[in-house]
Design a protein around this motif. Structure first.
Motif, PDB file in Angstrom:
ATOM      1  N   LEU A  90      -0.703  -6.947  12.210  1.00 15.01           N
ATOM      2  CA  LEU A  90       0.113  -5.977  12.943  1.00 15.01           C
ATOM      3  C   LEU A  90       0.138  -4.617  12.265  1.00 15.01           C
ATOM      4  N   GLY A  91      -0.632  -4.454  11.191  1.00 15.29           N
ATOM      5  CA  GLY A  91      -0.671  -3.188  10.492  1.00 15.29           C
ATOM      6  C   GLY A  91       0.410  -3.017   9.448  1.00 15.29           C
ATOM      7  N   ARG A  92       1.083  -4.079   9.076  1.00 13.42           N
ATOM      8  CA  ARG A  92       2.116  -4.000   8.049  1.00 13.42           C
ATOM      9  C   ARG A  92       1.504  -4.143   6.664  1.00 13.42           C
ATOM     10  N   ASP A  93       2.139  -3.507   5.691  1.00  6.70           N
ATOM     11  CA  ASP A  93       1.634  -3.540   4.317  1.00  6.70           C
ATOM     12  C   ASP A  93       1.852  -4.938   3.728  1.00  6.70           C
ATOM     13  N   GLU A  94       0.767  -5.585   3.318  1.00  6.35           N
ATOM     14  CA  GLU A  94       0.841  -6.953   2.827  1.00  6.35           C
ATOM     15  C   GLU A  94       1.581  -7.032   1.493  1.00  6.35           C
ATOM     16  N   LEU A  95       1.407  -6.065   0.617  1.00  6.76           N
ATOM     17  CA  LEU A  95       2.098  -6.055  -0.666  1.00  6.76           C
ATOM     18  C   LEU A  95       3.601  -6.030  -0.469  1.00  6.76           C
ATOM     19  N   SER A  96       4.085  -5.193   0.424  1.00  5.21           N
ATOM     20  CA  SER A  96       5.522  -5.103   0.669  1.00  5.21           C
ATOM     21  C   SER A  96       6.067  -6.421   1.194  1.00  5.21           C
ATOM     22  N   ARG A  97       5.327  -7.078   2.059  1.00  8.57           N
ATOM     23  CA  ARG A  97       5.799  -8.349   2.617  1.00  8.57           C
ATOM     24  C   ARG A  97       5.786  -9.467   1.579  1.00  8.57           C
ATOM     25  N   VAL A  98       4.815  -9.456   0.696  1.00 10.35           N
ATOM     26  CA  VAL A  98       4.789 -10.461  -0.373  1.00 10.35           C
ATOM     27  C   VAL A  98       5.969 -10.258  -1.322  1.00 10.35           C
ATOM     28  N   LEU A  99       6.266  -8.998  -1.663  1.00 16.36           N
ATOM     29  CA  LEU A  99       7.386  -8.724  -2.554  1.00 16.36           C
ATOM     30  C   LEU A  99       8.713  -9.133  -1.922  1.00 16.36           C
ATOM     31  N   TYR A 100       8.912  -8.791  -0.656  1.00 12.58           N
ATOM     32  CA  TYR A 100      10.146  -9.187   0.022  1.00 12.58           C
ATOM     33  C   TYR A 100      10.198 -10.695   0.251  1.00 12.58           C
ATOM     34  N   GLY A 101       9.044 -11.336   0.379  1.00 11.83           N
ATOM     35  CA  GLY A 101       9.024 -12.783   0.547  1.00 11.83           C
ATOM     36  C   GLY A 101       9.556 -13.523  -0.662  1.00 11.83           C
ATOM     37  N   ALA A 102       9.449 -12.917  -1.851  1.00 16.63           N
ATOM     38  CA  ALA A 102      10.002 -13.537  -3.050  1.00 16.63           C
ATOM     39  C   ALA A 102      11.513 -13.690  -2.948  1.00 16.63           C
ATOM     40  N   ARG A 103      12.183 -12.765  -2.259  1.00 20.91           N
ATOM     41  CA  ARG A 103      13.634 -12.866  -2.112  1.00 20.91           C
ATOM     42  C   ARG A 103      14.006 -14.096  -1.299  1.00 20.91           C
TER      43      ARG A 103
ATOM     44  N   GLU B  40      -4.644   2.726  -1.024  1.00 22.25           N
ATOM     45  CA  GLU B  40      -3.356   2.989  -0.381  1.00 22.25           C
ATOM     46  C   GLU B  40      -2.557   1.715  -0.160  1.00 22.25           C
ATOM     47  N   HIS B  41      -3.245   0.647   0.187  1.00 17.50           N
ATOM     48  CA  HIS B  41      -2.591  -0.645   0.426  1.00 17.50           C
ATOM     49  C   HIS B  41      -3.255  -1.675  -0.498  1.00 17.50           C
ATOM     50  N   TRP B  42      -2.603  -1.975  -1.614  1.00 19.01           N
ATOM     51  CA  TRP B  42      -3.230  -2.771  -2.661  1.00 19.01           C
ATOM     52  C   TRP B  42      -3.584  -4.190  -2.215  1.00 19.01           C
ATOM     53  N   MET B  43      -2.825  -4.745  -1.299  1.00 15.51           N
ATOM     54  CA  MET B  43      -3.127  -6.080  -0.779  1.00 15.51           C
ATOM     55  C   MET B  43      -3.588  -6.049   0.675  1.00 15.51           C
ATOM     56  N   GLY B  44      -3.917  -4.868   1.150  1.00 16.00           N
ATOM     57  CA  GLY B  44      -4.411  -4.746   2.510  1.00 16.00           C
ATOM     58  C   GLY B  44      -3.289  -4.721   3.539  1.00 16.00           C
ATOM     59  N   LEU B  45      -3.687  -4.890   4.792  1.00 13.60           N
ATOM     60  CA  LEU B  45      -2.759  -4.904   5.915  1.00 13.60           C
ATOM     61  C   LEU B  45      -2.814  -6.258   6.605  1.00 13.60           C
ATOM     62  N   ASP B  46      -1.743  -6.578   7.344  1.00 14.73           N
ATOM     63  CA  ASP B  46      -1.787  -7.803   8.125  1.00 14.73           C
ATOM     64  C   ASP B  46      -2.246  -7.489   9.545  1.00 14.73           C
TER      65      ASP B  46
END
Length: 310
Positions: A95-108, A87-93
């Motif tokens: 605070l329970g946030r999706d790590e994959l989503s944060r890495v992708l947005y971090g590229a911006r 469900e969460h390919w890079m796990g959670l941080d």
């Protein structure tokens, strides 16, 4: 008698010289492009850069969650932070946030910081290098002494000092990284222009009565920009690393909800024992992005270097 500024038909010897120079420039460009396509390092670098830019632009559509959503908040405890799963390919941080989503947005964030800081540094550096290379003499001495003073301080320490003086914000980080790139671009353009000023085509144009300003702006400057373009590619790699370093030290934007690779690494220090994945994925993203620009820049340098031409 023909005026010096008048160029005749292609039969005019002066026109033939200009056309020959243009043809040579075109062949150099085609030769450089051919060698880039055959260079595995250039291909890998280009693909990594293309991937980085695509992820940064398409992050809202690629990310499965918003970077501020907490889909796994109920499953996260201080001693149990779930790692990669179906469900969460890079796990959670933490605070329970999706790590994959944060890495992708971090590229911006990294792309914006890199491009803006590069534009700031390159613009100021090109202006200083143009002044030094065009006028020479006391102007060159003053500009180069200022550049030498800026280069006397290590680049990262210089960026930290500038960002600390300007305050904690994303704008401060971009200005700080841009300022550290100014002396590099200035020295490269100045050296390239000095070499081009003594070339045959510049001396021929001067002997024909072409004004000095036209020689510098229409002939010397365009032929001196190749090293600057290569340095711009390499500077993007350095900017990504410096931005991560400043964010790691807490000098970037004050909003912790905005994902940034360096800040993500900083926030996971106390969780390394129980959630090592929190440091792996942002660190890997920084390495791949910087590696792509570095490979592409080094390949451009070799492709545009006349010593490598057959």
């Amino acid at each position: 008698m023909t005026a010096p500024h008048e160029l005749g038909t292609a039969a005019d010897p002066r026109t033939a010289i200009v056309l020959a120079g243009a043809e040579e420039g075109g062949s150099l460009g085609r030769d450089a492009w051919r060698r880039l396509r055959r260079d595995p390092a250039a291909v890998v670098g280009f693909l990594l850069v293309l991937l980085f830019v695509a992820v940064a632009v398409l992050a809202p559509w690629l990310a499965p969650y918003s970077p501020t959503d907490t889909p796994g908040q109920g499953t996260v405890t201080p001693t149990n932070i779930p790692g990669p799963s179906a469900e969460h390919w890079m796990g959670l941080d933490n605070l329970g946030r999706d790590e994959l989503s944060r890495v992708l947005y971090g590229a911006r964030q990294s792309l914006v910081i890199g491009v803006v800081s590069l534009l700031l540094g390159a613009t100021a550096g090109i202006l200083l290098g143009l002044l030094a290379g065009a006028f020479g003499g006391w102007v060159d001495n003053i500009v180069m002494r200022v550049v030498d003073m800026m280069l006397a301080v290590p680049q990262l320490l210089f960026a930290i000092a500038v960002a600390a003086m300007l305050g904690q914000s994303l704008t401060s980080v971009m200005i700080a990284i841009g300022v550290t790139n100014v002396p590099v671009f200035a020295r490269i353009l100045r050296g390239s222009m000095l070499a081009q000023r003594g070339s045959d085509y510049a001396l021929a144009a001067t002997s024909l009565g072409v004004r000095r300003r036209s020689v510098v702006l229409r002939h010397v400057l365009p032929n001196s920009l190749s090293p600057v373009i290569v340095q711009g590619t390499l500077a993007l790699a350095t900017a990504i690393i410096d931005a991560a370093g400043l964010a790691f030290l807490g000098l970037s934007g004050s909003d912790p909800a905005v994902p940034e690779w360096g800040r993500m690494l900083s926030e996971t220090q106390r969780f390394l024992a129980s959630a090592f994945h929190l440091a792996v994925f942002p660190g890997l993203a920084i390495v791949l992005a910087a590696l792509g620009f570095t490979l592409l820049g080094e390949s451009l340098r070799e492709a545009l270097d006349p010593k490598y031409r057959r």
